[in-house]
Enzyme design. Structure first.
Site, short mmCIF file in Angstrom:
data_model
loop_
_atom_site.label_atom_id
_atom_site.label_comp_id
_atom_site.label_asym_id
_atom_site.label_seq_id
_atom_site.Cartn_x
_atom_site.Cartn_y
_atom_site.Cartn_z
N ARG A 1 0.89 -1.17 0.00
CA ARG A 1 0.00 0.00 0.00
C ARG A 1 0.92 1.21 0.00
O ARG A 1 1.63 1.47 0.98
CB ARG A 1 -0.89 -0.03 1.24
CG ARG A 1 -1.93 1.09 1.34
CD ARG A 1 -2.78 0.88 2.58
NE ARG A 1 -3.67 1.98 2.85
CZ ARG A 1 -4.92 2.09 2.41
NH1 ARG A 1 -5.42 1.14 1.65
NH2 ARG A 1 -5.67 3.12 2.73
N HIS B 1 -7.12 1.46 -7.03
CA HIS B 1 -7.43 0.73 -5.79
C HIS B 1 -8.28 -0.49 -6.16
O HIS B 1 -9.45 -0.58 -5.78
CB HIS B 1 -8.16 1.65 -4.83
CG HIS B 1 -8.17 1.19 -3.41
ND1 HIS B 1 -7.61 0.00 -2.98
CD2 HIS B 1 -8.70 1.77 -2.28
CE1 HIS B 1 -7.78 -0.13 -1.68
NE2 HIS B 1 -8.43 0.93 -1.23
N GLN C 1 -10.40 -2.65 -3.47
CA GLN C 1 -11.63 -2.01 -3.00
C GLN C 1 -12.78 -2.30 -3.95
O GLN C 1 -13.91 -2.55 -3.51
CB GLN C 1 -11.42 -0.50 -2.87
CG GLN C 1 -12.66 0.28 -2.46
CD GLN C 1 -13.13 -0.09 -1.07
OE1 GLN C 1 -12.35 -0.01 -0.12
NE2 GLN C 1 -14.39 -0.45 -0.92
N ASP D 1 -16.27 9.46 -2.22
CA ASP D 1 -15.08 9.17 -1.42
C ASP D 1 -14.67 10.47 -0.74
O ASP D 1 -15.19 11.54 -1.06
CB ASP D 1 -13.96 8.64 -2.33
CG ASP D 1 -12.82 7.99 -1.57
OD1 ASP D 1 -12.92 7.86 -0.33
OD2 ASP D 1 -11.81 7.63 -2.20
N CYS E 1 -15.95 4.02 0.38
CA CYS E 1 -14.93 3.05 0.78
C CYS E 1 -14.38 3.30 2.19
O CYS E 1 -13.67 2.44 2.72
CB CYS E 1 -13.80 3.01 -0.24
SG CYS E 1 -12.80 4.50 -0.32
N ARG F 1 -14.57 -6.33 2.25
CA ARG F 1 -13.13 -6.29 1.97
C ARG F 1 -12.48 -7.61 2.37
O ARG F 1 -11.61 -8.13 1.67
CB ARG F 1 -12.47 -5.13 2.71
CG ARG F 1 -12.80 -3.74 2.21
CD ARG F 1 -12.29 -3.47 0.81
NE ARG F 1 -10.85 -3.65 0.67
CZ ARG F 1 -9.94 -2.72 0.97
NH1 ARG F 1 -10.34 -1.53 1.42
NH2 ARG F 1 -8.66 -2.95 0.81
#
Length: 308
Positions: free
Chosen positions: A108, A135, A138, A226, A265, A293
């Site tokens: 990450r 991403h 996600q 987001d 998310c 997730r």
């Protein structure tokens, strides 16, 4: 050659569908386990995942750790600041060392090129836990959430409002692969990455770009947003001002279909990109999305190890 998961196109539409189906089955199996059923399915027994974090994390860290445990393997958390990586060792050298000791690497980070360099040198599967470009993990969880709430992906109308960021890039990539459409509402200057827009359109998806939140959300099956200011971004005040008309409030979600779902998310900044009434409302599935997730990561891990 290792099977990397750097972006959704690395897997393709058929593999993404297989991941979603596998995640649904494994989620159901965990629910059965909670009711006392035995669980002897540990396909990653003896495998170790190294997790490198150059950016802070809650859901990515816990979901990958628990995914490896539930699949019978182990995960090793490595914060960049406590590694030689944080003291100047190159990504390439780090990758070549870890690749001789672990079975897969999840990173990450910020710059997408670091992820690509890791994959080039590791010799084991590398997974994109988040970069500034995309991403994909996600989005597997998001698609799983949508399907579990009874919506078919082909022909789906997805609305995105706010910043044209990395999460949106992966939604656009998914749109082309899974045959749904995206209406993108952003302020001027915050449009999505043209590479991902072009890919989605080339694969047959209808991608609408607008500077109106209402135009994007009108009649949508799914409404997604987001955080407006991501970790480490500068010029927050001017960006927040530009984003203000794109807040998801009761009026905006009412412009979508009556059974539209709201996704985010997380973490959310209530009162900025979304109001509390929408976030806690009946159309919000953000905590299903967060839980998913875990189940999505299990299927991603199985895919990179060639089990799907």
């Amino acid at each position: 050659m290792p099977r990397h998961f750097l972006d959704l196109s690395d897997a393709g539409g058929d593999a993404i569908a297989a991941m979603i189906n596998d995640a649904i089955d494994r989620k159901a199996a965990r629910a059965g386990l909670a009711k006392g059923k035995a669980d002897h399915d540990v396909p990653l027994a003896g495998h170790v995942l190294a997790m490198i974090f150059e950016k802070s994390s809650t859901r990515t860290r816990v979901s990958f750790d628990m995914a490896m445990r539930q699949l019978g393997g182990n995960a090793m958390v490595m914060d960049a600041a406590s590694m030689q990586l944080g003291r100047g060792e190159s990504i390439a050298d780090t990758a070549r060392v870890l690749g001789r000791m672990v079975d897969a690497i999840m990173i990450r980070t910020d710059d997408h090129s670091k992820l690509e360099e890791m994959a080039l040198h590791a010799g084991v599967p590398v997974i994109n836990g988040l970069t500034d470009k995309s991403h994909p993990c996600q989005i597997i969880a998001d698609l799983l959430t949508v399907v579990q709430h009874g919506k078919a992906l082909p022909g789906l109308e997805v609305a995105w409002v706010g910043d044209g960021n990395n999460v949106l890039s992966s939604i656009l990539e998914a749109a082309g692969l899974m045959k749904f459409n995206v209406r993108v509402g952003t302020p001027t200057g915050y449009e999505p990455d043209t590479e991902f827009v072009g890919q989605a359109r080339a694969r047959g998806s209808n991608i609408t770009l607008t500077h109106s939140a209402v135009e994007a959300a009108s009649g949508a099956d799914i409404l997604v947003t987001d955080t407006w200011v991501s970790m480490g971004q500068e010029h927050a005040a001017s960006k927040l001002a530009a984003m203000a008309p794109f807040q998801v409030d009761d009026g905006l979600i009412a412009s979508a279909k009556p059974d539209a779902l709201f996704l985010h998310c997380l973490p959310a900044h209530l009162g900025e990109e979304v109001t509390q009434s929408v976030f806690e409302g009946a159309q919000s599935v953000v905590f299903d999305e967060a839980e998913n997730r875990l189940h999505a990561q299990k299927s991603i891990l199985r895919w990179v190890f060639g089990q799907l």
